[in-house]
Design an enzyme around this catalytic site. Structure first.
Site, PDB file in Angstrom:
ATOM      1  N   ARG A 210       0.845  -1.192   0.000  1.00 52.03           N
ATOM      2  CA  ARG A 210       0.000   0.000   0.000  1.00 52.03           C
ATOM      3  C   ARG A 210       0.882   1.244   0.000  1.00 52.03           C
ATOM      4  NH1 ARG A 210      -5.550  -1.285   1.340  1.00 52.03           N
ATOM      5  NH2 ARG A 210      -5.702  -3.507   0.867  1.00 52.03           N
ATOM      6  N   GLU A 212       0.615   4.214   0.848  1.00 48.57           N
ATOM      7  CA  GLU A 212      -0.040   5.221   1.673  1.00 48.57           C
ATOM      8  C   GLU A 212       1.027   5.974   2.461  1.00 48.57           C
ATOM      9  OE1 GLU A 212      -2.429   2.507   3.837  1.00 48.57           O
ATOM     10  OE2 GLU A 212      -4.103   2.589   2.428  1.00 48.57           O
ATOM     11  N   ARG A 218       0.496   2.306  13.500  1.00 48.43           N
ATOM     12  CA  ARG A 218      -0.445   1.231  13.143  1.00 48.43           C
ATOM     13  C   ARG A 218      -0.436   0.883  11.662  1.00 48.43           C
ATOM     14  NH1 ARG A 218      -6.304   3.530  14.682  1.00 48.43           N
ATOM     15  NH2 ARG A 218      -7.086   2.125  13.086  1.00 48.43           N
ATOM     16  N   HIS A 219       0.442   1.512  10.860  1.00 45.27           N
ATOM     17  CA  HIS A 219       0.438   1.272   9.425  1.00 45.27           C
ATOM     18  C   HIS A 219       1.796   0.792   8.925  1.00 45.27           C
ATOM     19  CE1 HIS A 219      -3.104   4.006   9.663  1.00 45.27           C
ATOM     20  NE2 HIS A 219      -3.542   3.211   8.713  1.00 45.27           N
ATOM     21  N   GLU A 362      -9.196  -1.652  14.074  1.00 44.40           N
ATOM     22  CA  GLU A 362      -9.679  -2.518  13.004  1.00 44.40           C
ATOM     23  C   GLU A 362      -8.599  -3.525  12.625  1.00 44.40           C
ATOM     24  OE1 GLU A 362      -9.708  -2.419   8.277  1.00 44.40           O
ATOM     25  OE2 GLU A 362     -10.289  -0.528   9.218  1.00 44.40           O
ATOM     26  N   SER A 365     -11.215  -6.215   7.301  1.00 39.72           N
ATOM     27  CA  SER A 365     -12.229  -5.611   6.447  1.00 39.72           C
ATOM     28  C   SER A 365     -12.781  -6.723   5.572  1.00 39.72           C
ATOM     29  CB  SER A 365     -11.617  -4.497   5.594  1.00 39.72           C
ATOM     30  OG  SER A 365     -12.597  -3.863   4.813  1.00 39.72           O
ATOM     31  N   ARG A 413      -0.848  -6.408  12.431  1.00 35.29           N
ATOM     32  CA  ARG A 413      -1.715  -5.608  13.296  1.00 35.29           C
ATOM     33  C   ARG A 413      -2.382  -6.489  14.356  1.00 35.29           C
ATOM     34  NH1 ARG A 413      -5.845  -1.072  10.994  1.00 35.29           N
ATOM     35  NH2 ARG A 413      -3.849  -0.198  10.284  1.00 35.29           N
TER      36      ARG A 413
END
Length: 439
Positions: A210, A212, A218-219, A362, A365, A413
């Site tokens: 990703r 991002e 957390r990423h 989370e 998903s 995670r």
């Protein structure tokens, strides 16, 4: 003090010392720590199973982290790790460290500057807590595989070099593929749906990418995704039921195989309810605002709302888990199946998508996917995507795809939340984030 190899003794692991009290053993491992107290020398040897205290005199100890072999007699000692120590009769250096480690491995803590530990990850990953986290993750992944196999799933492997994104083309790492544009896969989503037409129930354990520009605890930009897809479902409820059973199997294995690691890290393994609580996104937003005074803007729950919602269910139902359901279309990718109204029509605003929260964050998903070709093409148009770039995916829906759905779990995670690790980068051996390409 002899340095000859003890070839007549089989290697003993440190965890096996209680079975050899009064006997000579041969240990091999790393020099984890050392002390010299007035001629009496203490060393801690670390192997794959744990650590052992060894004591001797006249030893020529190498630098910490050297590979060594110790031969000696096992003796009960209440203050030694595991209650036993080895009285050294011989020490042999197998491979000497050529310089001291950049950090003291036995004294590392995760609350120091994370960049320091990550800069020297090739060595710091040897720490007892660091490897405990990775051991837990290995058992978690093994349990994921084992349980899905018992439920009739088949493991698949999908491409990690793709021509288009699975979620509309955002957050992709571009690469040059022999002069043609290509990307690192951000999800196996489209391929695992195609494979439902082959095996009905499939899963994959593989990295995803990703692009991002997060710089948070957390990423990650590369992480291990545990993906599941199953066909012939009635609704997303079937998918949530499967994940509940799967999580229960994972926690059961962790209790059986990773109890020592959880004890070392002071963490607890959660119980999974027979039915994990479920709440719609709209009701969740109203709950956190009404009970805690936290107003949620945007199309999803923000991190504070996730934390408060989890707190509510931990306090009221004793559950560390909660499913948030019925996500709006704007918060879900083009392949999310719309909610079906009582009159049989598709809801233009809501989907059968869900998230799973665990201890305030989370971890999953998922949802039901569109399986009707006409509905899928309408959705692609509504999302203003190029149908030609998705032709390799949409083609299969001309040939009788069953109702299906699935989910993905981020292994790092989940590991971090299970163990109380504040930074997800410590739940991966060699993390990749916005600023890190090495080691």
């Amino acid at each position: 003090m002899t340095t000859e190899p003890a070839v007549h003794l089989q290697r003993t692991l440190t965890r096996e010392l209680p079975h050899h009290e009064g006997q000579n053993v041969r240990l091999q491992g790393f020099l984890h720590a050392r002390r010299d107290l007035g001629g009496v020398q203490f060393l801690v040897l670390r192997d794959r199973s744990g650590v052992a205290q060894c004591v001797g005199s006249g030893l020529h100890l190498p630098l910490p982290e050297s590979s060594i072999e110790v031969v000696g007699k096992v003796k009960a000692h209440p203050k030694a790790p595991g209650g036993f120590e080895v009285q050294v009769e011989s020490l042999r250096v197998l491979t000497a460290a050529v310089e001291p480690p950049p950090v003291e491995i036995p004294k590392m803590e995760w609350n120091v500057n994370p960049e320091t530990l990550l800069d020297y990850r090739v060595v710091t990953v040897r720490g007892l807590k660091e490897r405990a986290a990775l051991k837990v993750q290995a058992e978690l992944v093994a349990a994921f595989r084992d349980h899905l196999l018992t439920e009739g799933f088949t493991e698949i492997s999908t491409p990690k070099i793709v021509s288009a994104g699975a979620e509309g083309g955002a957050n992709l790492f571009p690469i040059d593929y022999f002069g043609h544009p290509a990307y690192l896969a951000q999800s196996p989503q489209l391929y695992k749906q195609i494979m439902v037409g082959v095996f009905e129930r499939v899963f994959e354990v593989a990295p995803v990418y990703r692009a991002e520009e997060h710089a948070t605890s957390r990423h990650l930009n590369e992480y291990l995704s545990l993906d599941v897809e199953m066909g012939f479902i009635e609704s997303e409820e079937d998918v949530m039921d499967l994940e509940t059973r799967l999580l229960d199997a994972i926690m059961t294995r962790l209790r059986e195989r990773a109890g020592a690691e959880f004890s070392l890290l002071g963490a607890t393994i959660p119980d999974v309810p027979a039915r994990i609580p479920r709440i719609t996104l709209m009701d969740a937003r109203q709950l956190v605002q009404g009970k805690y005074g936290h107003a949620v803007g945007g199309k999803d729950l923000d991190p504070e709302a996730e934390r408060l919602l989890s707190q509510h269910y931990a306090e009221t139902e004793g559950s560390d888990f909660v499913f948030v359901t019925k996500y709006p279309r704007a918060a879900r990718p083009f392949y999310a199946h719309p909610e079906i109204n009582p009159d049989g029509t598709a809801d233009p605003d809501l989907t059968r998508g869900f998230d799973l929260l665990f201890r305030g964050i989370e971890i999953t998903s998922g949802g039901q996917r569109i399986h009707d070709h006409a509905m899928l093409m309408e959705s692609i148009a509504a999302y203003k995507l190029n149908p030609e770039s998705l032709a390799g995916y949409t083609e299969v829906f001309k040939y009788g795809m069953p109702p299906h759905g699935g989910f993905a779990i981020g292994a790092e995670r989940l590991t971090a939340k299970l163990l109380g690790i504040s930074n997800v980068r410590y739940a991966r051996a060699f993390p990749r984030d916005r600023h890190r390409l090495t080691p």
